[in-house]
Design an enzyme around this catalytic site. Structure first.
Site, short mmCIF file in Angstrom:
data_model
loop_
_atom_site.label_atom_id
_atom_site.label_comp_id
_atom_site.label_asym_id
_atom_site.label_seq_id
_atom_site.Cartn_x
_atom_site.Cartn_y
_atom_site.Cartn_z
N LYS A 279 6.66 3.33 2.00
CA LYS A 279 7.10 4.64 1.49
C LYS A 279 7.52 5.55 2.63
O LYS A 279 8.43 6.36 2.47
CB LYS A 279 5.98 5.31 0.69
CG LYS A 279 5.82 4.73 -0.70
CD LYS A 279 5.02 5.65 -1.59
CE LYS A 279 4.83 5.07 -2.98
NZ LYS A 279 3.96 5.88 -3.81
N LYS B 240 10.23 -5.23 -5.70
CA LYS B 240 9.44 -4.75 -6.84
C LYS B 240 10.23 -3.69 -7.64
O LYS B 240 10.91 -2.87 -7.02
CB LYS B 240 8.16 -4.15 -6.28
CG LYS B 240 7.08 -3.84 -7.26
CD LYS B 240 5.97 -3.05 -6.59
CE LYS B 240 6.38 -1.63 -6.30
NZ LYS B 240 5.33 -0.68 -6.01
N LYS C 60 9.66 3.17 -9.26
CA LYS C 60 10.16 4.49 -9.69
C LYS C 60 10.95 5.16 -8.57
O LYS C 60 11.82 5.97 -8.83
CB LYS C 60 8.97 5.40 -10.02
CG LYS C 60 8.35 5.15 -11.37
CD LYS C 60 7.25 6.19 -11.62
CE LYS C 60 5.94 5.49 -11.88
NZ LYS C 60 4.76 6.25 -11.53
#
Ligand code: TYM
Length: 342
Positions: A118, A204, A207
Site C-alpha cells: 500500500k 488480487k 478496492k
C-alpha cells in the site's frame, strides 16, 4: 439464551468502508460469516478508523459506513443474532491500540507485506496510521476475546501479528498464568479466500485498484457486470481449466462460478472442458447477476430505512461496548494502570 451465549465460541471480523465492496470481500469474508453465524457468537464491525489510513473523502465516510453495514445484512447477516457495530463508536479500540503500540517492536511491523504494497501506491503520502493499521486490527480482535477470525488470505499475516502481540508481548510479560488476552485463530476458507482481478489473474481483486474493470462490485448493475466480464482478460485456449498454472484468469473465473453456482470445481471443469471463452463469459455473467440480485434488492430496502439501520448499529454497539470495556479494564489493570477507588 444465556447458556447458549456462554457455550458458543466467538468470531469477530470486519470490512473497511472504503467505497464499494466487491465480490472478493463477499466470497472471501462476508459469505463465510453468513455460514458461521449460527454456530458462533458473532461480532462484525465496520472498521471506519482503518478507512482513514489512506486518503479519503470526509463527505463519503459516514455514507460508506452505513452502506457497508447495510451490505452485511443484505448478504445474509442476521442482526438479531449478530452484533454489527461501527469501530469508531467504541473508543476502547483506539485505547487498546495505543497500549499495543507501546508493546510491539517496530521491526515486527516492518515485515508487513500489505503495508509495503500500500505504501508503494501512496507515494510520498504514507501516514503513520497506515503503518499502525495491523495493530489497530489486533486491538479490534483482542478486545472481544475472539476465538476465530474469518478473513481472506491477505489478512493471514495480520492475524499472526495479533497472535504474537497477545502471546509474547502481553500474556507472557504481564501475567504468570499467561491468560490476559485470548489467542485468536484465523478461519480462511479453501475456496474464495483470494479472488483475483478480472484484468490480471496474478493480482488480487482490490478496492484500491484504480481500474474499475478489475473488480465486480456488489452493487454493480447487470449492464456494468456484463461489460466488466466481457472485457475481463481471457486467453487463447479452448476450455475453462482450474489447474493449469499458465491460466490464472481461467482458474479465477471458474472459482467464482463454482462458488456462486454451488457446483464442485471438478464438476465445473467437466462441464466447461470444451467451452470457448465467449460462451463461458455469458454463463458466468448470468450467474453473477442472478447471485447478486437478491443482495441488491435487500440492500435497496435497507438503505432507504436509515432508522432501522441505526437501530441495528445501536444494539450492536451496546453488546460490543460491554465486552470491549471489560477486556480493556482487564488489560489496564494487569499492565499496572492506576484504578480509581483503589
Ligand atoms: P478489507 O476491507 O480490505 O477486506 C475485508 C475482507 O475481505 C477480504 N478480501 C478478500 N478476500 C478474497 N479475495 C479478495 N480479493 C479479497 N479482498 C479482500 C479480506 O481478507 C477481509 O477479510 N484489515 C481488514 C479489516 C479489518 C479486520 C479487523 C478484519 C480491520 N480489523 C479485525 C478482521 C478482524 C481488511 O482487510 O479489510
Amino acid at each position: 439464551m444465556k447458556v447458549e451465549m456462554q457455550t458458543k465460541k466467538r468470531i469477530l471480523s470486519g470490512v473497511q468502508p472504503t467505497g464499494d465492496l466487491h465480490i472478493g470481500n463477499w466470497l472471501g469474508a462476508i459469505n463465510n460469516w453468513v455460514t458461521l453465524q449460527e454456530q458462533y457468537e458473532t461480532f462484525l464491525c465496520v472498521v471506519d478508523l482503518h478507512a482513514i489510513t489512506t486518503a479519503y473523502d470526509p463527505k463519503e465516510l459516514s455514507k460508506n459506513t452505513l452502506s457497508t453495514a447495510a451490505l452485511y445484512v443484505a448478504c445474509g447477516i442476521d442482526p438479531k443474532e449478530c452484533s454489527i457495530f461501527v469501530q469508531s463508536q467504541i473508543s476502547a479500540h483506539s485505547e487498546l491500540c495505543w497500549i499495543l503500540n507501546c508493546m510491539t517492536p517496530i521491526n515486527w511491523m516492518e515485515r508487513m507485506i500489505q503495508f509495503k504494497e500500500k505504501s508503494i501506491q501512496q507515494g510520498n503520502n504514507v501516514s503513520i496510521g497506515l503503518f499502525d493499521y495491523p495493530i489497530l486490527m489486533a486491538a479490534d480482535i483482542l478486545l472481544y476475546d475472539a476465538d476465530f477470525v474469518p478473513v481472506g488470505e491477505d489478512q493471514k499475516q495480520h492475524l499472526e501479528l495479533a497472535r504474537d502481540i497477545a502471546q509474547q508481548r502481553i500474556n507472557a510479560k504481564f501475567s504468570k498464568n499467561k491468560n490476559i488476552l485470548k489467542i485468536p485463530q484465523p478461519i480462511i476458507m479453501k475456496n474464495g479466500s483470494k479472488i483475483m482481478s478480472l484484468i490480471d489473474g496474478s493480482k488480487k481483486m482490490s478496492k484500491s485498484d484504480p481500474n474499475e474493470g478489475s473488480s465486480i462490485n456488489l452493487l454493480d448493475t447487470p449492464e456494468i457486470i456484463t461489460k466488466k466480464i466481457k472485457r475481463a482478460k481471457s486467453d487463447s485456449y479452448i476450455g475453462i481449466e482450474f489447474n493449469n498454472p499458465e491460466r490464472a484468469e481461467s482458474r479465477n473465473l471458474l472459482m467464482i462460478y463454482s462458488i456462486l453456482s454451488g457446483k464442485e470445481i471438478s464438476q465445473c471443469e467437466n462441464e466447461f472442458s470444451e467451452t470457448g471463452w465467449g460462451t463461458f463469459k455469458k454463463l458466468i455473467t448470468e450467474q453473477v447477476i442472478e447471485s447478486l440480485s437478491p443482495i441488491q434488492e435487500k440492500y435497496k430496502v435497507l438503505i432507504n430505512d436509515p432508522h432501522q439501520l441505526n437501530n441495528i448499529l445501536i444494539e450492536g454497539k451496546e453488546r460490543a461496548d460491554d465486552l470491549a470495556k471489560k477486556t480493556l479494564k482487564r488489560v489496564k489493570s494487569k499492565l499496572g494502570f492506576f484504578e480509581m477507588g483503589k
